[in-house]
Structures are given as structure tokens and as C-alpha cells.
Motif scaffolding. Structure first.
Motif, mmCIF file in Angstrom:
data_model
loop_
_atom_site.group_PDB
_atom_site.id
_atom_site.type_symbol
_atom_site.label_atom_id
_atom_site.label_comp_id
_atom_site.label_asym_id
_atom_site.label_seq_id
_atom_site.Cartn_x
_atom_site.Cartn_y
_atom_site.Cartn_z
ATOM 1 N N ASP A 100 6.039 -14.190 -45.567
ATOM 2 C CA ASP A 100 5.353 -14.072 -44.268
ATOM 3 C C ASP A 100 4.496 -12.814 -44.152
ATOM 4 O O ASP A 100 4.482 -12.140 -43.117
ATOM 5 N N ASN A 122 -0.527 -11.914 -38.289
ATOM 6 C CA ASN A 122 0.123 -11.733 -36.992
ATOM 7 C C ASN A 122 1.194 -10.649 -37.020
ATOM 8 O O ASN A 122 1.589 -10.143 -35.976
ATOM 9 N N ASN A 159 4.831 -18.547 -42.901
ATOM 10 C CA ASN A 159 5.445 -19.210 -41.757
ATOM 11 C C ASN A 159 4.396 -20.031 -41.020
ATOM 12 O O ASN A 159 3.297 -19.549 -40.749
ATOM 13 N N GLY A 184 4.050 -21.474 -37.647
ATOM 14 C CA GLY A 184 4.582 -21.497 -36.292
ATOM 15 C C GLY A 184 4.133 -22.715 -35.510
ATOM 16 O O GLY A 184 3.313 -23.513 -35.974
ATOM 17 N N ASP A 243 2.339 -20.399 -31.025
ATOM 18 C CA ASP A 243 2.744 -19.182 -31.742
ATOM 19 C C ASP A 243 1.537 -18.468 -32.340
ATOM 20 O O ASP A 243 0.511 -19.090 -32.642
ATOM 21 N N ASP A 254 1.297 -17.441 -35.222
ATOM 22 C CA ASP A 254 1.103 -17.846 -36.612
ATOM 23 C C ASP A 254 1.008 -19.373 -36.751
ATOM 24 O O ASP A 254 1.388 -19.944 -37.763
ATOM 25 N N ALA A 255 0.462 -20.022 -35.737
ATOM 26 C CA ALA A 255 0.246 -21.465 -35.816
ATOM 27 C C ALA A 255 -0.763 -21.748 -36.930
ATOM 28 O O ALA A 255 -1.734 -20.998 -37.099
ATOM 29 N N TRP A 282 -1.970 -16.784 -38.765
ATOM 30 C CA TRP A 282 -1.309 -17.561 -39.817
ATOM 31 C C TRP A 282 -1.788 -17.149 -41.204
ATOM 32 O O TRP A 282 -1.086 -17.317 -42.195
ATOM 33 N N VAL A 299 8.814 -23.794 -42.012
ATOM 34 C CA VAL A 299 8.969 -23.818 -40.558
ATOM 35 C C VAL A 299 10.312 -23.247 -40.121
ATOM 36 O O VAL A 299 10.566 -23.099 -38.934
#
Length: 165
Positions: A6, A10, A47, A49, A53, A55-56, A62, A78
Motif C-alpha cells: 500500500d 493517499n 489497496n 478502497g 475512500d 484509495d478507490a 489509489w 480489498v
């Protein structure tokens, strides 16, 4: 293998980075350079999200902070454990040595490292190359507690300057 968990915008870039974002990002860059120079495999975990979020998938948060090279796998997840419902385990030989760095110490780093240990892998968590946000306690205390827990579970810790590939 260098396992970067990760290492996303973000967490490591403004507007809301982890408290030690500059030093952690520099430590990760050093590890990445050393691994690549030595020809050590690098795997990225990212990740994914939910829609609201930071980090979508597809959002700036992201995106990975450093660019993977061709052939370096990027594993989208996820759940906090990067082994859960991903092909991370398929990338590893039995009893692989994983050098682990990334975000968030008490969630994804911890869960992934504990699973790696349970699967029989050797884990080295790099002090100063993993971090989290303050959460009722200073982030550095949370990260230190995670290091202690992982050492008690069979991992080792090392500073960036102690890591060789």
C-alpha cells in the motif's frame, strides 16, 4: 523478495499523509533502489478502497507513489491481509524471505506479515519503512508495537541501512 504494501499516494503524499511520510517514503525509495540493483524480485500490493475512500481504484490516492517496472507484479487487494483472495502466495517459493515495508503498520502490514509467517516464510519488517496515522496514540508508538508483536511471532526487524539483497 521486497514486498511493498500500500505504498500509495493517499498515505504518502499531501493532503493527509502519515506523520512521517517524508522519511518513510525516502526509506522505501532506498529499499526499492537496492532491491532492483541487486536483481531482487519486487512485488507491490495496492489497496483498492470503496467508492468513497481516498484509495478507490482510478483515483489519485489509489496510485502507487513509485512506478513498478515491467515484470514487477502489482496485486490489488480489498482486505488487510494481502494473501487473502489474491495470488500473492502463488508468487512465492516455499519458505521465501520477505523484506516488508509499507502502509498501515497495524492493519495491512501486520496482517500480511502474520500470514506470511504462518505460511512458513521468513519476514523482515524494515523499521522506518512502514507507518500509519495517529489514532489516539502517536503513529510511531503504534508502529513500534507492531514491530514488537511481529518479532514475538517470529519476524525480525532491521533498519534500512541493515538491509542487503
Amino acid at each position: 523478495m521486497l514486498l511493498l504494501i500500500d505504498v500509495q499516494r493517499n498515505m504518502l503524499e499531501p493532503p493527509v499523509p502519515v506523520p512521517a511520510w517524508e522519511s518513510v517514503s525516502a526509506a522505501i525509495a532506498t529499499l526499492l533502489d537496492r532491491a532492483r540493483t541487486a536483481g531482487e524480485p519486487v512485488a507491490w500490493v495496492r489497496n483498492a478502497g470503496g467508492p468513497d475512500d481516498a484509495d478507490a481504484p482510478g483515483t489519485p490516492g489509489w496510485e502507487l507513489v513509485h512506478r513498478p517496472l515491467d515484470g514487477e507484479p502489482v496485486i490489488d487487494k480489498v482486505l488487510p491481509d494481502a494473501f487473502a483472495n489474491t495470488d500473492l502466495g502463488d508468487l512465492l517459493f516455499p519458505a521465501s524471505h520477505l523484506v516488508v515495508a509499507g502502509m498501515q503498520s497495524e492493519w495491512c502490514v501486520r496482517e500480511t506479515a502474520l500470514t506470511a509467517l504462518a505460511l512458513g516464510h521468513e519476514v523482515t519488517l524494515v523499521s522506518g519503512a512502514h507507518a500509519t496515522h495517529d489514532d489516539g496514540r502517536p503513529a510511531h508508538e503504534i508502529s513500534r508495537e507492531v514491530e514488537q508483536e511481529l518479532v514475538s511471532s517470529g519476524a525480525r526487524t532491521a533498519r534500512v541501512d541493515e538491509i542487503t539483497f
